[in-house]
Design a protein around this motif. Structure first.
Motif, PDB file in Angstrom:
ATOM      1  N   LYS A   1      15.026  47.149  47.242  1.00  0.00           N
ATOM      2  CA  LYS A   1      15.105  46.964  48.628  1.00  0.00           C
ATOM      3  C   LYS A   1      15.716  45.800  48.922  1.00  0.00           C
ATOM      4  O   LYS A   1      16.670  45.653  49.963  1.00  0.00           O
TER       5      LYS A   1
ATOM      6  N   ASN B   1       5.844  46.795  52.143  1.00  0.00           N
ATOM      7  CA  ASN B   1       6.664  45.901  51.351  1.00  0.00           C
ATOM      8  C   ASN B   1       8.076  46.496  51.104  1.00  0.00           C
ATOM      9  O   ASN B   1       9.037  45.759  51.217  1.00  0.00           O
ATOM     10  N   VAL B   2       7.943  47.867  51.169  1.00  0.00           N
ATOM     11  CA  VAL B   2       9.289  48.606  50.702  1.00  0.00           C
ATOM     12  C   VAL B   2       9.950  49.301  51.846  1.00  0.00           C
ATOM     13  O   VAL B   2      10.965  49.764  51.758  1.00  0.00           O
TER      14      VAL B   2
ATOM     15  N   TYR C   1       5.792  49.402  42.931  1.00  0.00           N
ATOM     16  CA  TYR C   1       5.918  48.780  44.167  1.00  0.00           C
ATOM     17  C   TYR C   1       6.824  47.509  44.207  1.00  0.00           C
ATOM     18  O   TYR C   1       7.637  47.890  45.017  1.00  0.00           O
TER      19      TYR C   1
ATOM     20  N   ALA D   1      10.383  47.100  45.773  1.00  0.00           N
ATOM     21  CA  ALA D   1      10.406  46.241  47.037  1.00  0.00           C
ATOM     22  C   ALA D   1      11.713  45.338  46.703  1.00  0.00           C
ATOM     23  O   ALA D   1      12.631  44.769  47.441  1.00  0.00           O
TER      24      ALA D   1
END
Length: 424
Positions: free
Chosen positions: A273, A320-321, A266, A270
Motif C-alpha cells: 500500500k 496500517n493497510v 499484514y 502495508a
C-alpha cells in the motif's frame, strides 16, 4: 365274681392270646427302653408290667387247660391253684392296665427320642446340610459322609469314593493342606474344600469340608474381568490424554505459525500500500515498527513459540493497510475473542484488500435462538462471479463445522460471509 375257669372256654383262649400279644409288645418296648439308659423309671415300669403280663398269660393257659380236661385225675400245685383262683375282674383290670401302660411308655419313648441325639439323628441332620462333610481314619476308611459330599465326590471323580485319601488327593491337587482348594466339578458348580484333623475319643480323624461357592466364584470372576476392563480403559485414557496434549501442542504451534503468517501478510500488504500511495515519514515509522515486531515474533517462536492471537492486533494491522473495521453490536466484543472469528475476519480482510480494494469492513452480530450469528461485509467491488471456497475460505469452513457451527457465503448483491455457532 366267679373265677375264670367257670367261664366259657373261648374266653380263656381269648385271654391267652391277648396276654401273649401284650407280652410280645412289652418285650419290644423293653428293648427300645434299654437304648435310653438314662430313662430307668420307664424301663422298670415296663419290666413290672411285662412280669404281670407273663403271670396273666400263665393263668389264662392253665385255665384253658383245666377247661380242656388236661388236669383231671391229679392234684394241683399251689401255684396252679393260685392261677386258677384269679377272678374275672382281675383279668379285665389286667387288660386295661397293660393297655394304659403301653400308651404311657410309648409316649415316654417318643418324647425321649425327640429330646435325645443319637447316631441316627446326627446322620439325618448332617444329610440335610447344604455342604459336604466327610470324616475318615488314618487308613482312609470313611466313618461318616453325608449326601452332599457323596454327590460332590460322584461329580468330581465319576464315582462315590470309599476311601477318604482318594477324595482329598483329588480335591487338593496342586494346593497345600492348609489352604482352601477351589475346584470346579463336572456339573458347573464350584466347591471350596477345607481340610483339618480332629480328635475323636483320643483318636485322630481327618475332616474334609466342601462348600458350594459357585455364586461367589462367578461374582469374583466378573469383578476380575471388570477390573481388567477398567485397567484397559485407564491405559486408553492415558494414551488419549497424551494424544490430546500432543494435539494441543501442535495446535498451539499451528496458531503461532498462522499468527506469524498473518503478521507477515499484514506487513506485506502495508508495504504494498505504501509503495502504491507513496511513503510518508509516519508511514515509514509504522512500517518499520511492524517489521521489527515480526522479526521479534519470529525469534520468540524459534525459542518457545507465540500464542498471540488477539483481535486488537488484527485491528491495528487493518488500520496500517488502510482498512477501517467497524463493529456493530456489543455482542461482537465478546465473540471476537473466538479464534475462529478472528481467522474469519483475517481472511475477509485479506480478500477485501486483494480483490475488492475495500477501505471499510463491517462486522455485525446478533443472538439467534441460543446461537450467535456473525456477518462480515465490505464496501469494495462486488465479486464478478461466485466465490469458490478454496484455500483460506475452505479451511475456515472446516474449522467452523468442526466446532459445531455453520457458514454461508453470498456473492450478490455484495460479498457477505455469515457464521453461526452455539452460544457458550
Amino acid at each position: 365274681m366267679e373265677p375264670l375257669y367257670n367261664m366259657p372256654r373261648e374266653i380263656a383262649v381269648a385271654n391267652s392270646i391277648i396276654f401273649i400279644a401284650f407280652l410280645g409288645v412289652y418285650t419290644m418296648v423293653i428293648y427300645r427302653l434299654s437304648a435310653y439308659k438314662y430313662d430307668k423309671i420307664s424301663l422298670y415300669i415296663g419290666m413290672v408290667l411285662a412280669i404281670k403280663c407273663f403271670v396273666f398269660m400263665l393263668a389264662s393257659i392253665v385255665t384253658g387247660r383245666e377247661m380242656a380236661g388236661y388236669y383231671s385225675g391229679r392234684e394241683y400245685t399251689k401255684f396252679e391253684l393260685f392261677l386258677l383262683s384269679f377272678p374275672v375282674w382281675l383279668y379285665i383290670f389286667g387288660v386295661v392296665e397293660m393297655s394304659v401302660g403301653l400308651f404311657v411308655l410309648n409316649k415316654r419313648i417318643f418324647r425321649n427320642k425327640k429330646s435325645r441325639i443319637d447316631a441316627m439323628n446326627l446322620k439325618e441332620s448332617l444329610d440335610t446340610l447344604p455342604m459336604g462333610i466327610c470324616y475318615y481314619t488314618d487308613t482312609g476308611l470313611i466313618r461318616l459322609m453325608n449326601h452332599f459330599m457323596m454327590d460332590v465326590s460322584e461329580k468330581l471323580m465319576g464315582r462315590i469314593v470309599d476311601n477318604g485319601f482318594d477324595l482329598k488327593r483329588r480335591a487338593f491337587e496342586g494346593v497345600s493342606d492348609d489352604e482352601t482348594a477351589i475346584v470346579e466339578i463336572g456339573d458347573g458348580r464350584v466347591m471350596a474344600f477345607n481340610f483339618d484333623y480332629i480328635n475323636v475319643r483320643n483318636a485322630m480323624m481327618s475332616e474334609l469340608i466342601a462348600a458350594d461357592v459357585t455364586e461367589l466364584y462367578n461374582i469374583n470372576k466378573q469383578l476380575e474381568e471388570y477390573n481388567e476392563e477398567q485397567e484397559k480403559n485407564i491405559k486408553l485414557r492415558e494414551e488419549i490424554n497424551k494424544s490430546i496434549k500432543m494435539i494441543t501442542i501442535q495446535q498451539e504451534e499451528l496458531k503461532a505459525k498462522i499468527n506469524i503468517h498473518d503478521s507477515l501478510g499484514y506487513a506485506g500488504l502495508a508495504t504494498r500500500k505504501a509503495l502504491e500511495d507513496g511513503f510518508s515519514a509516519e508511514g515509514v515509522r509504522d512500517l518499520g515498527k511492524m517489521w521489527r515486531d515480526n522479526m521479534s515474533m519470529l525469534k520468540r517462536f524459534r525459542t518457545r513459540g507465540d500464542d498471540t492471537n488477539s483481535f486488537d492486533r488484527l485491528l491495528e494491522a487493518a488500520k496500517n493497510v488502510g482498512v477501517e473495521i467497524k463493529i456493530d453490536n456489543i455482542t461482537s466484543q465478546i465473540v471476537l475473542k473466538n479464534d475462529i472469528i478472528v481467522i474469519a475476519v483475517h481472511e475477509c480482510l485479506t480478500n477485501a484488500i486483494r480483490h475488492a480494494k475495500a477501505t471499510q469492513m463491517n462486522i455485525v452480530s446478533r443472538d439467534d435462538n441460543g446461537r450467535i450469528m456473525i456477518k462480515i461485509t465490505n464496501n469494495g467491488k462486488v465479486p464478478e462471479a461466485d466465490i469458490c471456497e478454496t484455500g483460506g475460505l475452505g479451511m475456515l469452513r472446516t474449522k467452523v463445522e468442526n466446532a459445531g457451527g455453520k457458514m454461508w457465503i453470498e456473492s450478490t448483491p455484495r460479498f457477505e460471509l455469515s457464521i453461526s455457532f452455539p452460544k457458550v
